[in-house]
Scaffold this active site. Structure first.
Site, mmCIF file in Angstrom:
data_model
loop_
_atom_site.group_PDB
_atom_site.id
_atom_site.type_symbol
_atom_site.label_atom_id
_atom_site.label_comp_id
_atom_site.label_asym_id
_atom_site.label_seq_id
_atom_site.Cartn_x
_atom_site.Cartn_y
_atom_site.Cartn_z
ATOM 1 N N GLN A 1 0.857 5.594 5.713
ATOM 2 C CA GLN A 1 1.050 4.686 4.555
ATOM 3 C C GLN A 1 2.443 4.596 4.118
ATOM 4 O OE1 GLN A 1 -3.202 5.486 2.683
ATOM 5 N NE2 GLN A 1 -2.594 2.924 2.231
ATOM 6 N N HIS B 1 -12.414 6.167 5.219
ATOM 7 C CA HIS B 1 -11.256 5.143 4.770
ATOM 8 C C HIS B 1 -9.827 5.615 5.375
ATOM 9 C CE1 HIS B 1 -9.314 1.683 2.542
ATOM 10 N NE2 HIS B 1 -8.278 2.552 2.694
ATOM 11 N N GLU B 2 -9.529 6.979 4.854
ATOM 12 C CA GLU B 2 -8.325 7.493 4.987
ATOM 13 C C GLU B 2 -8.174 7.895 6.504
ATOM 14 O OE1 GLU B 2 -6.041 7.156 3.023
ATOM 15 O OE2 GLU B 2 -7.391 6.525 1.099
ATOM 16 N N GLY C 1 -6.654 7.491 -2.857
ATOM 17 C CA GLY C 1 -6.530 8.185 -1.472
ATOM 18 C C GLY C 1 -4.916 7.859 -0.918
ATOM 19 N N CYS D 1 -7.504 -0.783 -0.793
ATOM 20 C CA CYS D 1 -6.386 0.074 -0.060
ATOM 21 C C CYS D 1 -4.982 -0.285 -0.574
ATOM 22 C CB CYS D 1 -6.466 -0.278 1.424
ATOM 23 S SG CYS D 1 -5.158 0.489 2.363
ATOM 24 N N LEU D 2 -4.229 0.660 -1.037
ATOM 25 C CA LEU D 2 -2.741 0.674 -1.390
ATOM 26 C C LEU D 2 -1.916 -0.325 -0.379
ATOM 27 C CD1 LEU D 2 -2.425 4.170 -2.743
ATOM 28 C CD2 LEU D 2 -2.902 2.073 -4.160
ATOM 29 N N HIS E 1 -7.055 5.248 8.812
ATOM 30 C CA HIS E 1 -5.664 4.974 8.914
ATOM 31 C C HIS E 1 -4.640 6.004 9.808
ATOM 32 C CE1 HIS E 1 -4.723 2.397 5.420
ATOM 33 N NE2 HIS E 1 -5.525 3.157 4.474
HETATM 34 ZN ZN ZN Z 1 -6.439 2.455 2.821
#
Ligand code: ZN
Length: 170
Positions: free
Chosen positions: A51, A136-137, A46, A94-95, A140
């Site tokens: 990000q 989660h996304e 995701g 998370c990236l 962000h």
């Molecule tokens: Zn994330």
């Protein structure tokens, strides 16, 4: 399509609140294409636009398992309409916080509405990994990263770990 740089904590842009998209246009789709390519290359399941430094309410996701055909999903202006009281823990990563995994409790099912790649409205319930990932996304989009749920000590440790790894890369 292009692979973009993924911002990592503690980059202040990750704290920005993302703006809704007026209309899903070719420009929005180009952004989603870049995001998907960036996510696949990372690799991750995701990614939110913020990000890659674009604070718009756009998310891409692919929950296909290894060996399954790609199944990209696109979310523009997602909103949670309803959730359930039952919380479920999941080890999230998370990236933007590479190599850090922590258990986070979230509602195990959520009803959401969003615009898809073609700007069509979709309203549906998400459960399992889909429910975890969309929550989660969507965090962000509010400027929240999953480590914000941790104790200050654990959060600081996670940020230090990321900063150290970034320094080694540079
Ligand atoms: Zn994330």
């Amino acid at each position: 399509m292009a692979i973009r740089d993924i911002l990592t904590v503690p980059n202040p842009i990750l704290k920005e609140v993302s703006k809704p998209v007026d209309q899903v246009t070719d420009e929005t789709r180009a952004l989603m294409d870049d995001m998907l390519e960036t996510m696949y290359a990372a690799p991750g399941i995701g990614l939110a636009a913020v990000q890659i430094g674009v604070p718009l309410q756009v998310i891409v996701m692919d929950l296909a398992k290894d060996g399954e055909a790609p199944a990209p999903r696109y979310f523009v202006n997602p909103e949670i309409l309803e959730d359930v009281e039952e919380l479920k823990p999941y080890d999230e990563g998370c990236l933007s916080v590479p190599d850090v995994y922590e258990s986070i409790d979230r509602p195990e099912r959520v009803k959401l509405t969003y615009l898809d790649y073609n700007g069509e409205r979709v309203t549906e319930w998400a459960e399992g990994l889909y429910a975890v990932c969309i929550q989660h996304e969507m965090d962000h989009l509010k400027g929240v990263v999953f480590i914000d749920y941790l104790s200050r000590l654990k959060r600081d440790r996670a940020i230090k770990k990321v900063q150290k790894a970034e320094k080694l890369k540079a």
